[in-house]
Design a protein around this motif. Sequence first.
Motif, PDB file in Angstrom:
ATOM      1  N   ASP A 100       0.451  -1.001  17.592  1.00  0.00           N
ATOM      2  CA  ASP A 100      -0.785  -0.876  16.799  1.00  0.00           C
ATOM      3  C   ASP A 100      -1.243   0.576  16.641  1.00  0.00           C
ATOM      4  O   ASP A 100      -2.433   0.849  16.541  1.00  0.00           O
ATOM      5  N   HIS A 101      -0.285   1.468  16.587  1.00  0.00           N
ATOM      6  CA  HIS A 101      -0.551   2.891  16.322  1.00  0.00           C
ATOM      7  C   HIS A 101      -1.280   3.605  17.458  1.00  0.00           C
ATOM      8  O   HIS A 101      -1.906   4.642  17.245  1.00  0.00           O
ATOM      9  N   ALA A 102      -1.181   3.078  18.659  1.00  0.00           N
ATOM     10  CA  ALA A 102      -1.697   3.814  19.816  1.00  0.00           C
ATOM     11  C   ALA A 102      -0.753   4.965  20.117  1.00  0.00           C
ATOM     12  O   ALA A 102       0.471   4.788  20.159  1.00  0.00           O
ATOM     13  N   ARG A 103      -1.316   6.152  20.333  1.00  0.00           N
ATOM     14  CA  ARG A 103      -0.484   7.319  20.599  1.00  0.00           C
ATOM     15  C   ARG A 103       0.179   7.187  21.978  1.00  0.00           C
ATOM     16  O   ARG A 103      -0.442   6.713  22.928  1.00  0.00           O
ATOM     17  N   VAL A 104       1.406   7.642  22.073  1.00  0.00           N
ATOM     18  CA  VAL A 104       2.175   7.470  23.301  1.00  0.00           C
ATOM     19  C   VAL A 104       1.478   8.133  24.484  1.00  0.00           C
ATOM     20  O   VAL A 104       1.433   7.575  25.585  1.00  0.00           O
ATOM     21  N   ILE A 106       5.207  11.762  20.943  1.00  0.00           N
ATOM     22  CA  ILE A 106       6.089  12.092  22.068  1.00  0.00           C
ATOM     23  C   ILE A 106       6.179  13.610  22.121  1.00  0.00           C
ATOM     24  O   ILE A 106       6.582  14.264  21.158  1.00  0.00           O
ATOM     25  N   ASP A 107       5.751  14.162  23.243  1.00  0.00           N
ATOM     26  CA  ASP A 107       5.758  15.610  23.401  1.00  0.00           C
ATOM     27  C   ASP A 107       5.902  15.952  24.883  1.00  0.00           C
ATOM     28  O   ASP A 107       6.291  15.093  25.684  1.00  0.00           O
ATOM     29  N   LYS A 108       5.589  17.172  25.252  1.00  0.00           N
ATOM     30  CA  LYS A 108       5.799  17.590  26.643  1.00  0.00           C
ATOM     31  C   LYS A 108       4.898  16.861  27.626  1.00  0.00           C
ATOM     32  O   LYS A 108       5.117  16.923  28.838  1.00  0.00           O
ATOM     33  N   ARG A 109       3.887  16.123  27.123  1.00  0.00           N
ATOM     34  CA  ARG A 109       3.034  15.321  28.000  1.00  0.00           C
ATOM     35  C   ARG A 109       3.681  14.000  28.391  1.00  0.00           C
ATOM     36  O   ARG A 109       3.188  13.305  29.281  1.00  0.00           O
ATOM     37  N   ALA A 164       8.888   9.080  28.090  1.00  0.00           N
ATOM     38  CA  ALA A 164       8.990   8.213  26.908  1.00  0.00           C
ATOM     39  C   ALA A 164      10.435   8.081  26.431  1.00  0.00           C
ATOM     40  O   ALA A 164      10.919   6.966  26.172  1.00  0.00           O
ATOM     41  N   HIS A 165      11.136   9.189  26.302  1.00  0.00           N
ATOM     42  CA  HIS A 165      12.535   9.111  25.876  1.00  0.00           C
ATOM     43  C   HIS A 165      13.373   8.359  26.897  1.00  0.00           C
ATOM     44  O   HIS A 165      14.296   7.610  26.516  1.00  0.00           O
ATOM     45  N   GLU A 166      13.068   8.513  28.171  1.00  0.00           N
ATOM     46  CA  GLU A 166      13.828   7.799  29.198  1.00  0.00           C
ATOM     47  C   GLU A 166      13.672   6.287  29.031  1.00  0.00           C
ATOM     48  O   GLU A 166      14.644   5.534  29.160  1.00  0.00           O
ATOM     49  N   ILE A 167      12.460   5.848  28.731  1.00  0.00           N
ATOM     50  CA  ILE A 167      12.230   4.413  28.540  1.00  0.00           C
ATOM     51  C   ILE A 167      12.936   3.917  27.289  1.00  0.00           C
ATOM     52  O   ILE A 167      13.551   2.836  27.285  1.00  0.00           O
ATOM     53  N   GLY A 192       2.135  17.528  17.887  1.00  0.00           N
ATOM     54  CA  GLY A 192       3.081  18.628  17.776  1.00  0.00           C
ATOM     55  C   GLY A 192       3.680  19.039  19.101  1.00  0.00           C
ATOM     56  O   GLY A 192       3.037  18.989  20.149  1.00  0.00           O
ATOM     57  N   TRP A 193       4.926  19.452  19.048  1.00  0.00           N
ATOM     58  CA  TRP A 193       5.681  19.965  20.186  1.00  0.00           C
ATOM     59  C   TRP A 193       6.432  21.192  19.681  1.00  0.00           C
ATOM     60  O   TRP A 193       7.635  21.141  19.385  1.00  0.00           O
TER      61      TRP A 193
END
Length: 279
Positions: free
Chosen positions: A84-88, A125-128, A132-135, A156-157
């Motif tokens: 639902d467009h929640a930011r990661v 998805i950024d340095k925070r 995320a990529h691992e999942i 932005g990253w």
Amino acid sequence: MQNAMSVDIEDWFQVGAFETVIDRNGWDGLEHRVEANSDAVLSLFDDAGVKATFFTLGWVAERYPALMRRIADAGHEVASHGWDHARVFTMTPEQFRADIARARKVLEDASGTAVTGYRAPSFSIDKRTPWAHEILAEEGYAYSSSVAPVKHDHYGWPEASRFAFRPVAGAPLIELPVTVAEVAGRKLATGGGFFRLFPGALTHWAVKQVNGQDRPAIFYFHPWEIDAAQPRVVHAPLKSRLRHYSRIPAMAGKLRTLMRRHYWGRVDAVAAREAERMQ
């Protein structure tokens, strides 16, 4: 050089610009325009002979499963845009895993196709979010297109690569950042609202620039960006309204020109070729 054409399917009230002024609990009571707008995009692609990827919210697919089937039947890729467009970066790792699982099931059930691609809402998805990529890799996704390698007030990253990279050591997942233009050492975004607001020549030049480096461009836009009749959120901040509504009447024509001037295809096809390059 085949470039990647993509559409982020969300309705006019689900955008980041309005997330602080429109209560998501009231979404079902608002006018839904996403189905008609997505069908208009399908028509644009059909006229241009372009196949694309539709990164779709699970929330949309749950309400409009026939739209997902039409997209797939037309030869386009159905991919995930989360639920639902929640930011990661607003989720915990556990919440993120549940979010993408819920969206994937609805998208696959509705489209009858496997979902192997993901794009984070608002390129969040950024340095925070190093997890995320691992999942995504653990859940078997082939690619993500969730990074905007620019500096922006919403996302932005800027330190990220401009081109495809493997974000998880030892995993086949690849990340395909959206294309930016590099001008005098600065990175300028070129898709979505940037394409709509700025001269189309900037995006054309950016595509030629990355193709000249033997790399594909990754372009995106939203169905609501071709809908001049959508409701106006008059109580939103002026900056948000200017970003959201400016130059919408010109968008369809600019897209036709962009599709005519360059060679476009689905993101999964481009991702597969980039994966081969990195072997």
